[in-house]
Scaffold this motif. Structure first.
Motif, short mmCIF file in Angstrom:
data_model
loop_
_atom_site.label_atom_id
_atom_site.label_comp_id
_atom_site.label_asym_id
_atom_site.label_seq_id
_atom_site.Cartn_x
_atom_site.Cartn_y
_atom_site.Cartn_z
N ASP A 1 0.82 -1.21 0.00
CA ASP A 1 0.00 0.00 0.00
C ASP A 1 0.86 1.26 0.00
OD1 ASP A 1 -2.75 -1.09 0.23
OD2 ASP A 1 -1.89 -2.02 2.02
N LEU A 2 2.00 1.20 0.69
CA LEU A 2 2.88 2.37 0.71
C LEU A 2 4.34 1.95 0.78
CD1 LEU A 2 2.47 5.49 0.63
CD2 LEU A 2 2.91 5.48 3.09
N ILE B 1 6.20 0.12 -8.65
CA ILE B 1 5.29 0.72 -7.66
C ILE B 1 4.86 2.09 -8.19
CG2 ILE B 1 5.03 1.55 -5.27
CD1 ILE B 1 7.24 -0.40 -4.44
N ARG C 1 1.79 5.39 -4.58
CA ARG C 1 2.10 4.49 -3.46
C ARG C 1 3.52 4.69 -2.95
NH1 ARG C 1 -1.25 -1.07 -4.19
NH2 ARG C 1 -3.19 -0.04 -4.72
N ARG D 1 -2.28 8.34 4.82
CA ARG D 1 -1.68 7.45 3.81
C ARG D 1 -1.21 6.14 4.40
NH1 ARG D 1 2.00 10.42 -0.33
NH2 ARG D 1 1.76 8.41 -1.34
N ASP E 1 -2.90 -1.52 6.36
CA ASP E 1 -2.00 -1.24 5.22
C ASP E 1 -0.68 -2.00 5.32
OD1 ASP E 1 -3.77 0.41 4.01
OD2 ASP E 1 -2.74 2.29 4.47
#
Ligand code: UT7
Length: 337
Positions: A251-252, A272, A276, A304, A309
């Motif tokens: 996700d990040l 990526i 993200r 974020r 996540d």
């Protein structure tokens, strides 16, 4: 032995108030905002005042992480501090931070892995909690890198900034959240590429080391750049593979903030998408061991990073060392401004 799952439960940060812009630097250095921003992505950085050291920033970040978690310093079982700009060679910066936050009697030590220090410290703290040797470990990245900078060397002076971040590690309630895995590595053939040559037992301080400006960070930027672009990708792929996760699950992506071109190249190679990828390099420059926790706090504040996540962190730097950590976040406590 069965290991306990470990979560990153809280984060706290602190940055100095003083902002130094690229234009400020170009008043005394042969450089420009145009060169610095296009070659590195940095527009400004925060710099400590005279007399301020890494532990001053680290202690504030540590206190904020404890406040966010709703616990006292006395509740900690261990404090690990990563820094390439420690207050002194010894005692540890961890000891100075302990004194400031009131962690009397708590074991505390520094860990030296340059800009990869935060990931190495996270791996160490994780091992303590996972094995049941500690329930609450505070991991701090604290830097007053500006004190180690040769302000006449445009190759390094424009890149670094000061700041601190701290996270609390605790046992996770279930295996659905928490730290999933690490990949750590070191290429000792690169010790010459990035170092602070004098002041240790190899080149103790003399008038010569001072006049040769050997007490400042020296870097072969081009070589470190190539190394970083290579290891971010390979280390990220390793930690994902070992954990049974795919790039698309992330996700990040929170890489160490050294150069936006390194970050963009690594994200591109990994596939990526930009939305993200987290970066705050523009405002803080390279804060070494503080860069990843500063990103975590800001990402959580901006929504974020939310519960559930999957976050991929990658650090790299002198050694030449690297380290990746994959985490499934639950609620990351932080002080609401
Ligand atoms: O956390 C630790 C890890 N550190 C890093 O990841 C840093 C990695 N390296 C880098 O980020 C980049 O290599 C730098 C930003 C340090 C340099 O960028 P570059 O595109 O690799 O530039 P370069 O070193 O190849 O230098 C290009 C030119 C040189 O001039 P000549 O020889 O082509 O005439 C440098 O002297 O740019 C010159 N230069 C500057 N010019 C204006 C170097 N620094 C500056 C400056 N302002 N600040």
């Amino acid at each position: 032995m069965k290991h306990r799952p470990v979560k990153i439960s809280a984060v706290g940060t602190h940055i100095p108030a003083r902002v130094v812009t690229n234009d400020d630097l170009s008043l005394t250095l042969d450089t420009s905002d145009e060169w610095i921003s296009t070659r590195s992505g940095i527009r400004e950085r925060r710099i400590v005042e005279n007399g301020e050291a890494a532990s001053d920033l680290g202690a504030v970040a540590a206190s904020r992480a404890l406040e966010a978690a709703g616990i006292d310093a006395a509740d900690l079982d261990l404090i690990i501090v990563a820094s390439l700009s420690p207050d002194m060679l010894f005692p540890s910066t961890a000891s100075f931070i302990s004194a400031k936050i009131g962690a009397d009697g708590t074991p505390a030590f520094d860990l030296s892995a340059a800009c990869t220090g935060f990931i190495y410290a996270l791996a160490t703290g994780n091992a303590f909690v996972a094995s049941g040797q500690a329930d609450r470990v505070l991991v701090v990245g604290a830097e007053a890198v500006s004190k180690m900078i040769d302000w006449t060397d445009r190759g390094t002076a424009v890149l670094f900034g000061d700041g601190a971040g701290a996270v609390l590690l605790e046992p996770a309630d279930s295996r659905d959240e928490g730290i999933i895995g690490f990949d750590l590595g070191n290429d000792p053939s690169g010790t010459e590429m990035l170092q602070l040559p004098a002041g240790g037992s190899r080149n103790p301080a003399t008038e010569e080391t001072v006049s040769a400006r050997q007490h400042f960070i020296k870097m072969n930027g081009r070589e470190v750049f190539k190394f970083a672009a290579r290891v971010i990708e390979s280390s990220a792929r390793k930690v994902l593979d070992r954990s049974g996760c795919k790039i698309g699950d992330v996700d990040l992506f929170v890489p160490h903030q050294a150069n936006i071109r390194i970050i963009d190249a690594a994200a591109r190679k990994l596939g990526i998408p930009p939305e993200r990828v987290f970066s705050n390099l523009e405002r803080y420059g390279n804060t070494s061991c503080a860069s990843i926790p500063l990103c975590l706090e800001e990402a959580a504040a901006g929504g974020r990073i939310t519960s559930g996540d999957l976050v991929l962190m990658v650090g790299f730097g002198a050694g030449l060392a690297w380290g990746s950590c994959l985490v499934r976040f639950g609620d990351l406590q932080r002080i609401q401004e």
